[in-house]
Each structure stands twice: as C-alpha cells, then as structure tokens.
Scaffold this motif. Structure first.
Motif, PDB file in Angstrom:
ATOM      1  N   ILE A 180       0.820  -1.213   0.000  1.00  0.00           N
ATOM      2  CA  ILE A 180       0.000   0.000   0.000  1.00  0.00           C
ATOM      3  C   ILE A 180       0.854   1.263   0.000  1.00  0.00           C
ATOM      4  CG2 ILE A 180      -1.653   1.330   1.374  1.00  0.00           C
ATOM      5  CD1 ILE A 180      -2.723  -1.460   2.362  1.00  0.00           C
ATOM      6  N   LEU A 181       1.842   1.301   0.874  1.00  0.00           N
ATOM      7  CA  LEU A 181       2.552   2.581   1.063  1.00  0.00           C
ATOM      8  C   LEU A 181       3.604   2.867  -0.001  1.00  0.00           C
ATOM      9  CD1 LEU A 181       2.777   2.892   4.949  1.00  0.00           C
ATOM     10  CD2 LEU A 181       1.220   4.025   3.356  1.00  0.00           C
ATOM     11  N   TYR A 182       4.089   1.841  -0.693  1.00  0.00           N
ATOM     12  CA  TYR A 182       5.029   2.158  -1.772  1.00  0.00           C
ATOM     13  C   TYR A 182       4.357   2.937  -2.899  1.00  0.00           C
ATOM     14  CZ  TYR A 182       9.479   0.343  -0.406  1.00  0.00           C
ATOM     15  OH  TYR A 182      10.689   0.196   0.213  1.00  0.00           O
ATOM     16  N   ARG A 183       3.035   2.892  -2.981  1.00  0.00           N
ATOM     17  CA  ARG A 183       2.329   3.631  -4.023  1.00  0.00           C
ATOM     18  C   ARG A 183       1.731   4.920  -3.476  1.00  0.00           C
ATOM     19  NH1 ARG A 183       1.534   0.077  -8.589  1.00  0.00           N
ATOM     20  NH2 ARG A 183       3.376  -1.231  -8.397  1.00  0.00           N
ATOM     21  N   ARG A 184       2.200   5.362  -2.333  1.00  0.00           N
ATOM     22  CA  ARG A 184       1.565   6.543  -1.744  1.00  0.00           C
ATOM     23  C   ARG A 184       1.880   7.783  -2.568  1.00  0.00           C
ATOM     24  NH1 ARG A 184       6.143   5.539   1.435  1.00  0.00           N
ATOM     25  NH2 ARG A 184       7.607   7.296   1.489  1.00  0.00           N
ATOM     26  N   ILE A 236      -5.099   2.733   2.598  1.00  0.00           N
ATOM     27  CA  ILE A 236      -5.167   2.940   1.144  1.00  0.00           C
ATOM     28  C   ILE A 236      -5.662   4.355   0.845  1.00  0.00           C
ATOM     29  CG2 ILE A 236      -6.309   2.224  -1.003  1.00  0.00           C
ATOM     30  CD1 ILE A 236      -6.285  -0.615   0.017  1.00  0.00           C
ATOM     31  N   ILE A 237      -6.691   4.761   1.561  1.00  0.00           N
ATOM     32  CA  ILE A 237      -7.248   6.092   1.328  1.00  0.00           C
ATOM     33  C   ILE A 237      -6.238   7.166   1.737  1.00  0.00           C
ATOM     34  CG2 ILE A 237      -9.092   7.674   2.004  1.00  0.00           C
ATOM     35  CD1 ILE A 237     -10.849   5.109   2.405  1.00  0.00           C
ATOM     36  N   ALA A 238      -5.570   6.936   2.867  1.00  0.00           N
ATOM     37  CA  ALA A 238      -4.595   7.920   3.344  1.00  0.00           C
ATOM     38  C   ALA A 238      -3.428   8.037   2.366  1.00  0.00           C
ATOM     39  CB  ALA A 238      -4.087   7.529   4.732  1.00  0.00           C
ATOM     40  N   ALA A 239      -2.935   6.883   1.899  1.00  0.00           N
ATOM     41  CA  ALA A 239      -1.780   6.907   0.998  1.00  0.00           C
ATOM     42  C   ALA A 239      -2.103   7.653  -0.287  1.00  0.00           C
ATOM     43  CB  ALA A 239      -1.341   5.478   0.675  1.00  0.00           C
ATOM     44  N   GLN A 240      -3.379   7.634  -0.682  1.00  0.00           N
ATOM     45  CA  GLN A 240      -3.779   8.330  -1.909  1.00  0.00           C
ATOM     46  C   GLN A 240      -4.365   9.701  -1.595  1.00  0.00           C
ATOM     47  OE1 GLN A 240      -2.744   6.960  -4.713  1.00  0.00           O
ATOM     48  NE2 GLN A 240      -1.988   5.303  -3.415  1.00  0.00           N
ATOM     49  N   ALA A 258      -8.546   3.688  -8.034  1.00  0.00           N
ATOM     50  CA  ALA A 258      -7.540   2.930  -8.780  1.00  0.00           C
ATOM     51  C   ALA A 258      -6.806   1.955  -7.863  1.00  0.00           C
ATOM     52  CB  ALA A 258      -6.547   3.885  -9.439  1.00  0.00           C
ATOM     53  N   GLU A 259      -6.446   2.423  -6.656  1.00  0.00           N
ATOM     54  CA  GLU A 259      -5.704   1.557  -5.743  1.00  0.00           C
ATOM     55  C   GLU A 259      -6.556   0.429  -5.200  1.00  0.00           C
ATOM     56  OE1 GLU A 259      -2.443   1.543  -6.212  1.00  0.00           O
ATOM     57  OE2 GLU A 259      -2.139   1.378  -4.041  1.00  0.00           O
ATOM     58  N   VAL A 260      -7.804   0.718  -4.872  1.00  0.00           N
ATOM     59  CA  VAL A 260      -8.695  -0.333  -4.385  1.00  0.00           C
ATOM     60  C   VAL A 260      -8.812  -1.426  -5.444  1.00  0.00           C
ATOM     61  CG1 VAL A 260     -11.113  -0.840  -3.874  1.00  0.00           C
ATOM     62  CG2 VAL A 260      -9.969   1.055  -2.715  1.00  0.00           C
ATOM     63  N   SER A 261      -8.947  -1.022  -6.693  1.00  0.00           N
ATOM     64  CA  SER A 261      -9.058  -1.991  -7.772  1.00  0.00           C
ATOM     65  C   SER A 261      -7.750  -2.768  -7.947  1.00  0.00           C
ATOM     66  CB  SER A 261      -9.435  -1.271  -9.067  1.00  0.00           C
ATOM     67  OG  SER A 261      -9.394  -2.157 -10.160  1.00  0.00           O
ATOM     68  N   PRO A 299       6.534  -4.475  -3.259  1.00  0.00           N
ATOM     69  CA  PRO A 299       6.369  -5.911  -3.497  1.00  0.00           C
ATOM     70  C   PRO A 299       5.549  -6.212  -4.742  1.00  0.00           C
ATOM     71  CG  PRO A 299       5.552  -5.278  -1.307  1.00  0.00           C
ATOM     72  CD  PRO A 299       5.808  -4.017  -2.062  1.00  0.00           C
ATOM     73  N   SER A 300       4.880  -5.211  -5.304  1.00  0.00           N
ATOM     74  CA  SER A 300       4.045  -5.490  -6.468  1.00  0.00           C
ATOM     75  C   SER A 300       4.822  -5.424  -7.778  1.00  0.00           C
ATOM     76  CB  SER A 300       2.881  -4.494  -6.541  1.00  0.00           C
ATOM     77  OG  SER A 300       2.154  -4.516  -5.344  1.00  0.00           O
ATOM     78  N   VAL A 301       6.013  -4.885  -7.767  1.00  0.00           N
ATOM     79  CA  VAL A 301       6.738  -4.808  -9.033  1.00  0.00           C
ATOM     80  C   VAL A 301       7.422  -6.141  -9.306  1.00  0.00           C
ATOM     81  CG1 VAL A 301       7.143  -2.345  -8.723  1.00  0.00           C
ATOM     82  CG2 VAL A 301       8.975  -3.943  -8.201  1.00  0.00           C
ATOM     83  N   ASP A 302       7.669  -6.377 -10.560  1.00  0.00           N
ATOM     84  CA  ASP A 302       8.359  -7.569 -10.992  1.00  0.00           C
ATOM     85  C   ASP A 302       9.654  -7.718 -10.211  1.00  0.00           C
ATOM     86  OD1 ASP A 302       7.353  -9.255 -12.742  1.00  0.00           O
ATOM     87  OD2 ASP A 302       8.077  -8.253 -14.548  1.00  0.00           O
TER      88      ASP A 302
END
Lengths: 434, 534
Positions: free
Chosen positions: B114-118, B166-170, B179-182, B434-437
C-alpha cells in the motif's frame, strides 16, 4: 589536493590538446603522487583511463519532482489573469524575460536555452515522471533503462571505481533504474549530498577487509551452482563494485568539505545547493551522469508562495553551477538539464493553486553545444496552448542524446531479445544547437 | 512500529463471525494435489524439465521466511531434520501459521504494497496502526473479504484505524483511491483509462470514472488539534455550495473531467462497477456507497484470483499472470484452470488466507528446488525461484543469525533530529515495492554497504565476551564443528564437504582462531545465499 589540481590545470589548458599531451599531463601528475606514496600503479592506470574519459561529455539533470509551474519560473505571464501575481524580470539577454523568482538565473540567461513549448499528454505523476525520465511510457514486459542509465551505458567510464550514475535525493515517482541494462547501470542513490554514502567506511583494516572479500568470493559457490546463478552473479558484481568504491582514494569525491568556502558560498545553502555542488564535484572525479532532485512542486494550493520558495532553492545553485562549469572550461562538455514531469494549469484554482498541465510546459538546458540566450517555442497569451514550435518528450530525448554525442537511434537488446532504440520517434530540436 | 497496542477486541469480536468454517471447505492438502495435476496438464512440462523436490533443510528455511519472515535457529534445523514423521512439512506449515510472527510478517508486506504507491508522504504514520491491527486480523484468521471490506469502508484517524491506509496513501483523492482499491483487491489496473481509453484493454474511460464515483465523498483531512498531528478519513454527505476544481474535500458526486477543457465541471458519473455493470443511484450516502462497492468487489471472482495470483507469485516465485497486480479478463493466465481451482477453493474456505498458504505450500510446485529465473520461452513454474528477502525479513534474519536483539528505540540525532530506528533504516535501504516484478528490483550499492559495514552488525560479528560468536568459540573447540554451527546459524544447513574444507583452509591461513571465525561469520551473512530465500 595537488594531484587533482594539476589534472584540472592540464584539462583546462588542453581541451583541444592531443591525446599524447594529455597522457603526459596525467602521467606527470600520477608519478608525482606515486612518489609520494598516494597511488599504486593500478590506481595510476585507472586514473589515466578515467581522466581521458573526462574529456567526453557528461550530464547533470536537475529534476523538479511534482511538476514545476512554468508561470512562476521560465514563462511568466504578467498582466494576464492566468499569470497570477508573479512579475517578469529582464535577463542578461535583451528581449528575454523570466520570472522574478529567478534573479540569478536571469544573469546567466546567455548560457541558457529555454523551451517554452514542451507538450505531452501525460498528466499523472507516475506516468509523466516515467515518460520524462525514460523517453518512453511504461510498457509491460520491457524494463526501459532511465536516462542516466542509458547515458552511463553509452559514454560512462566502465573502469572507474565510482559509479557512472549517481542520483542525489529521491527522484520523485518512477525515476527508473538500469532496467534491462542490468545492475551495473543502476544509480548510486545518496539520500543527502552533505554526507558520504552510508556505511562507506570499512569496519576493519584494509588488509583484513580484502581477505574477507576473498573468503566470501570463495564461499559463493554451492548456492550459485544450481539455484541462483543469476542472483549470485549480480551479488558478486555488487560486492565488488561497492568494495572497489569504498576502498578507492576517489571516495573523497563525496566529501563536500574539500570544496573551498568561496565555492560553497557561491552555490548557497540548502540540500539542493549541496546537491548541485556535489554533482559538479562528482563529474570531476569521473562520474558521467548526476541527477539532483528538488521535491515539492506539486502545488495544488498556494502556488505563488510555494513556487517562490522553491525557486529560491534552485535559482542560486543552478546559476552557480553553470558559472562554475563555465569558469572551469567544462560547460562545453557538460549538459545541464532542468525539468520536471509536466507544468501547471494556466487557470489558478479555488485554492490559489495550479493543477497538473502537460499540454504546455518548460524545460531549460545549458552547455554541451546548446546555444544559450534563446527561447524556443511560445504559448498563447494565457499560456493555454503551444502556438509555436511544439516539442514532444521524444523530441527532447533526441536532443539530449544528440547534445551528448550519443546516437538516438542506437539499439539495445531488451531481456526478451527485442531491439529497443534509445528514442523511437521524434527529431532533435535543431534550434538548440544553431 | 514494533510495539503492539492492545488488540481492538470489540472490533475483532464483530469480525470473527465470518471466521466460522464455510460449509464447502476443501482440505488444503487435497486441493494442492488437484492443483499439481492441473498444472502438469496445462503447462505440459516434461518430467525432465521439473526441478526435484527440495531437501528438508531448504524447505524449513523457505517455510520460515515465507510464513514468519525469519530464519530458523540451529536447534530448529536439527530437530526438523531428525523428525521421522511423514507429514512433517505440512505440520511445520500449520505450526508456523499459528505463530504471531505470521501476521506480523504479512502485515508488513501489505504495508509495503500500500505505502510504496503513496502519493502523500505524510501518510506513512498510518503504518503504526496498520501493522499491528492487520497482523492481529491475519493471526486470528479473519477472512480476506472481511479485511478488504475494512480497507474499502474505512473512516477515522489514520493513527487509530490502520485500515484507512489505502485512502490515506492516496490523499483521499477520488480517482487515486478507486484505482488503488481496484489494483490491490482485484489486481485490475483500470486507471490507465483515467485520461484516455486504455490502450491495450477494452476498458473505457467512463468505466474508470464510474468506479471512481463510489469514492467522491471520502477525503483526507488534517486532524484539527493543537496537541496531535494526524489525518483522518472524513466523509462528506452534505451538498457543498459549489464544487471546486481539484478540491481535496469530498464532493457528493464524481465528475469525469473534460479532456479538452480541464477547467470545465465535467460529466457527472453514476457509480457503476465495471466488472458486472451493477449500478448504485446518484445521491446514495457514502456509507452505503462504499459498502456496496466493497460487496461487489469481494464477491467478484477476480477478488479471489487476485489474492491467489499474488500469494502464488510470492511463494512459488512466478505469478499466473505476467504481472502480479495487472490481471483481469483482458489478460491471459499461464495455467487458468489451476488458478481457477485454487481461487474457488480459497473462496470456499471463506477467504481464509491461512488455508490458501497451506494449500500453496503443500503443492509440488512450491516444494521444488529453486532455479534461476526462467527465460521467457522456457516452460513456466517448473521450479521454485530464489527470492530476495524483503527488508524486514533480512533484518530479522540478521538478528537471529547474529544472536542480537532488535534495537527498538528511536535515537535522537544531531540537533535533536529524529532518526529512524534500525529496522526502519534497513527498510529504507532494502525495501522495495512488493508489487513490481522481482526482476526489476535491483540490489544496490547502499545495500551491500549496509550489510558489510553497519557498525552494530560488525560488533556482533566479533568473537568476544557477550557475543554469540564469543560464546561459540569458547564452547566449541573443534574447528570443523564450529564451521558447521555457523553454517546452521546463517544458512540453516550444514556446509558441503568443499565448503567445510575451504573454511578450514582459511582457518589455518589466519593466525588467530577468533579472527578466522569472525571472518567466516562476516562472509556468511554477506553471501547471496543469506540474502535470499531459496
């Protein structure tokens, strides 16, 4: 340091000097140092090689993360409602005005080329930042190298103990790494310019440190044999590169305290100022590409005050950097680029801020054959549209590689064996060099 | 972060209702066999291509790192190797899933997801609540659907309710939250259609903004308090007098911007879920709106598939889809039936994450030896893949190998500047999204330097009074036995004959015994094998 001084003198006097003259200069300097017990024979050879390389081109990218407002920097619109309260000031080039927030850059305008007609479609930070760092949009399956990695790969000095690509500060969103070029071209990231890389002092004496490295190398066998040959190979490279770097006398490249006070004063105070000075210093030590980040440009509210403050952080250091390079005779071989991922909306929003606007924004460049004292392209009176000479991110990338003497059509092989050009579309902006 | 505040008992009690075993639950081990059969059929790997089953020592370290995020002690290694029981691997997995570190390890993982995409840096303070609260839910066995629901419908102070992450990070921004929830819960990245129709998919711009229309009333606000600096996820159900461009306050409805005129109000969007076309009326209150989309999302087959795809990638080393969080009906899976069966089983279990881990870890696919990452044209999933340890795993492994305690206090640096504690510093150097290749995650010079030269670790490597090595060198007089012990401690295995010989040869080449073993310990924790789970 006297050795560095001699090389500098040799370089300054001999930008067009023959290779033999240059070698003689380096040789003399290195011999003196060797006699004093500073450098070994191998150091000396490496020194000669990397200093030859120093005559090649180098690049400093000043990255304005978040998307800097064009209206408060290089394209003020005083008198128009969209321009806000920011005034324009005259520069050292008659007929060119920039924002009052940049008084020092105004004085070196004769070295600067400003593109006021950058135009792109990407208005989200991650994608736009990726695009402006890579010259490509993110694409599944291809790990594009970032600009610094490509430049290091093309013209970096592989024999240097220092990495060819250094990034100072977090590079905003999606700044990228070596991509399919591999770990050798990943940036060395420094959190702060004021401190040497963390943990860069070996905790034992050199002899023992080297013995330990030997033992480690010796032990890295069984894991690599079956399960992680790729992993072990990368790990080895990394340990070697790291050790080589921290055991090198060139670590002083990271030590800003070795710059004299006058120079430090010229660059001014603050993290970004230190970053600019360190960037120039790293180039002196053979680093090819340095990226310095200034964060905070996402000014959705209170735009005028925030951008004025941010301009205060880069105006003096960037102007000092250009003057410093010029004075040392290095500006002709050093490309300085100022840019962010996009510009800001012409209309000022309800919170006195400006939002994302990729349709018309600015990039500034200096050095490396770029003709200073000019503005390229123009926008409508309210800054909404590019009305003359639109420049796409691909055109910009064509221009950057061209300035650095790199063929933009050069093809690399991606991991899946697919040829990828450095830039796949666009054309260099000829006016930059005319 | 390492301190766990008292468990939010009431909240948990309410959630536990969903933990009751579902009727159609399939035993995890049975499903694993079915998955292996299907995988063999679908991928058609020849027996020669398949990597052999890994040995017990490798399995033990792998399972420890995957479940509890740490390495086993030498005693655990010996006990496991000597255990004659047939089902000891399955038993080990069960036992580790009962450890509180299981929840902690995976809640840190999700914190990173979650937080790496903040987009709002100040949102990192949510981690202090997120990690212990999510850990608790995972440990108790709250279903993944219940957990997702908490995140999607969260409100309140972000330092009290970790599910606001998720909401805070965005920054509470409507489009980014959608977008993040999806992305996180469905694995579908529809947001590329935000600005233009998705270039490779059939997602339309409208569909993205219809999804966003479930979230306009949410916003992130600064907590107004003179004594407390925080943010809260706030809800706006009252009609604002006038909608303002890019206003971070919630608005009652979502408007899709006009591409040709960003200043215009845009088109008002009715909430509609892109996978099923189910709609929700305009004017619906926020609580109901988000409860509805949460239900749509958690009932979608892609909800289970997204989780299975992600866990499979983490555990086996390769996702079913090219990218861990870019899946969906527009993408082709490598072994669609295997994924289907696992996903159905996961749904039937009541979205029990522990069940899913047991099922995946019981497969042959998981239990194979590792091989280097395959080339694109090679058959997928014929071996496990060595994974770089995440920052937290590596830090735990170092503490365990060197026998030192975690340094918890946050030091004040020069001038009273707040400095990160050691774990946090480690995460700065070693952390990755962790979501990146995994291929795209590169090791870096600062990482190598942190491992080689961090003073505290180097002190712990020394053989003197009070250190682990100091005790061992006194206790174990035989050099060969000490080499074995250090290998067990660091790599959870005995050395090979060559490795033992090399270590002993080194011992002889160095005058002092202590010095030689300090160097050996240093080399072991700096090896590629130590930094990976194989």
């Amino acid at each position: 340091m006297p050795l560095q001084h001699q090389i500098d003198v040799g370089l300054r006097g001999g930008r067009v000097a023959s290779r033999r003259d240059f070698l003689r200069n380096v040789g003399a300097a290195a011999t003196a140092a060797t006699a004093a017990g500073v450098l070994s024979w191998t150091d000396r050879v490496a020194l000669a090689a990397s200093d030859l390389r120093r005559r090649g081109k180098r690049c400093i990218l000043l990255w304005m993360a978040g998307g800097p407002s064009q209206f408060e920097t290089f394209n003020p619109k005083p008198g128009h409602e969209n321009g806000g309260p920011t005034k324009a000031i005259s520069t050292s080039v008659s007929g060119i005005q920039i924002s009052e927030n940049l008084p020092r850059l105004a004085k070196v305008m004769n070295e600067l080329a400003v593109i006021r007609s950058m135009a792109s479609k990407e208005g989200s930070h991650p994608r736009a930042s990726f695009l402006m760092h890579h010259g490509y949009l993110p694409m599944g399956g291809v790990k594009f190298p970032t600009l610094g990695a490509n430049v290091a790969h093309q013209i970096g000095d592989a024999s240097s103990e220092l990495p060819s690509f250094v990034r100072i500060g977090r590079g905003g969103q999606n700044p990228g790494n070596g991509g399919f070029l591999g770990v050798d071209y990943d940036p060395l990231i420094l959190a702060s310019a004021d401190r040497p890389p963390e943990n860069s002092r070996p905790t034992t004496d050199r002899a023992r440190y080297e013995r330990r490295l030997g033992l480690l190398k010796n032990l890295e066998t069984s894991f690599g044999a079956v399960e992680g040959a790729d992993v072990v190979a990368d790990h080895k490279k990394l340990i070697e590169a790291s050790s080589e770097m921290i055991l090198s006398p060139r670590m002083e490249a990271f030590d800003l305290d070795r710059e004299d006070q006058r120079t430090r004063d010229a660059y001014g105070e603050g993290q970004f100022a230190s970053g600019c000075l360190l960037a120039r210093r790293l180039l002196d030590f053979g680093v090819t590409f340095v990226e310095v980040t200034l964060n905070g440009w996402d000014t959705h509210n209170d735009n005028a005050a925030r951008t004025a403050e941010l301009c205060g952080q880069f105006d003096q250091p960037m102007a000092a950097l250009i003057s410093d390079l010029k004075q040392r005779g290095q500006l002709d071989d050093t490309l300085v680029i100022w840019m962010g991922e996009f510009g800001r909306t012409p209309r000022i929003n309800g919170r006195a801020g400006r939002d994302h606007y990729p349709r018309a924004f600015n990039v500034a460049m200096a050095g490396c054959g770029v003709r200073g004292g000019q503005v390229i392209g123009q926008t409508s009176p309210g800054g909404e549209q590019v009305t003359d000479r639109p420049v796409s991110p691909k055109d910009l990338y064509q221009s950057i590689y061209t300035a650095l003497g790199i063929n933009p059509d050069h093809e690399n092989m991606s991991l899946s064996g697919r040829p990828i050009r450095l830039v796949d579309e666009g054309a260099p902006v000829d006016e930059l060099f005319g | 972060m390492p301190f766990c505040p008292p468990a939010p008992t009431l909240v948990l009690a309410a959630l536990l209702v969903g933990v009751l075993p579902a009727a159609a639950r399939t035993p995890a081990e049975k499903l694993a066999q079915q998955a292996d059969r299907l995988l063999a059929e679908e991928l058609g790997a020849s027996p020669g291509e398949l990597a052999p089953r890994c040995d017990d020592a490798t399995f033990l370290r792998r399972a420890y790192l995957d479940i509890v995020g740490d390495i086993p002690s030498p005693e655990h290694v010996t006990a496991f190797l000597l255990d004659p029981a047939e089902d000891k691997r399955a038993e080990l997995v069960r036992a580790l899933l009962d450890q509180p570190q299981y929840g902690q390890n995976w809640s840190r993982y999700w914190r990173d997801v979650i937080l790496y995409r903040r987009i709002e840096d100040r949102s990192v303070i949510v981690a202090a609540a997120l990690v212990p609260q999510l850990a608790e839910m995972l440990n108790v066995g709250v279903g993944w659907d219940r957990i997702a629901d908490k995140f999607i419908t969260a409100t309140g102070d972000i330092q009290e309710n970790g599910a606001t992450a998720i909401i805070a990070a965005q920054e509470g921004r409507t489009e980014e939250v959608a977008a993040e929830v999806s992305r996180v819960f469905l694995g579908i990245q529809i947001q590329c259609a935000q600005c233009h129709d998705h270039p490779w998919d059939s997602w339309q711009r409208e569909q993205f903004h219809e999804l966003a229309a479930y979230f306009p009333r949410v916003s992130l606000q600064q907590v107004r308090s003179p004594v407390r600096r925080s943010f809260e996820v706030a809800v706006t159900d009252r009609e604002a007098p006038r909608r303002r461009q890019n206003d971070n306050r919630g608005s009652t409805e979502h408007f899709m911007p006009d591409m040709d005129d960003p200043q215009a109000e845009g088109t008002r969007m009715q909430p509609k879920f892109f996978l099923t076309s189910a709609t929700t009326p305009l004017g619906t209150r926020d609580a109901e709106r988000r409860a509805t989309i949460s239900e749509y999302i958690t009932e979608s087959p892609w909800f289970a598939k997204a989780m299975v795809n992600r866990m499979w990638a983490e555990l086996v080393g390769e996702p079913f889809f090219e990218t861990i969080d870019d899946i969906g009906p527009e993408r082709a899976a490598k072994a669609p039936q295997t994924l289907e069966v696992l996903s159905q089983g996961f749904a039937d279990s009541g979205y029990d994450v522990k069940w899913l881990m047991r099922a995946v870890m019981a497969t042959d696919a998981y239990q194979r030896e590792c091989r280097p990452r395959r080339t694109p044209d090679a058959t997928p999933m014929t071996a496990n893949v060595a994974q770089r340890l995440r920052g937290d795993q590596l830090y735990n492994a170092l503490l365990t190998a060197l026998g030192i305690e975690e340094e918890l206090e946050t030091n004040r640096g020069r001038g009273g500047r707040r400095q990160l504690n050691q774990r946090a510093q480690f995460n700065v150097a070693f952390g990755f999204d962790p979501s990146v290749d995994r291929e795209g995650v590169s090791a870096s010079i600062p990482q190598a330097l942190a491992m080689m030269n961090t003073p505290r670790f180097n002190n712990a490597v020394r053989a003197r009074r009070g250190t682990m090595l100091g005790e061992l060198t006194t206790e174990i007089q035989d050099d060969g036995a000490l080499v074995d012990e250090l290998y067990l401690r660091c790599l959870s295995r005995e050395p090979t004959a060559e490795e033992r010989d090399a270590a002993l040869a080194y011992r002889v080449s160095v005058d002092k015994r202590e010095t030689a073993f300090e160097d050996l310990l240093w080399a072991l924790v700096n090896s590629a094998e130590f930094a990976h789970r194989r």
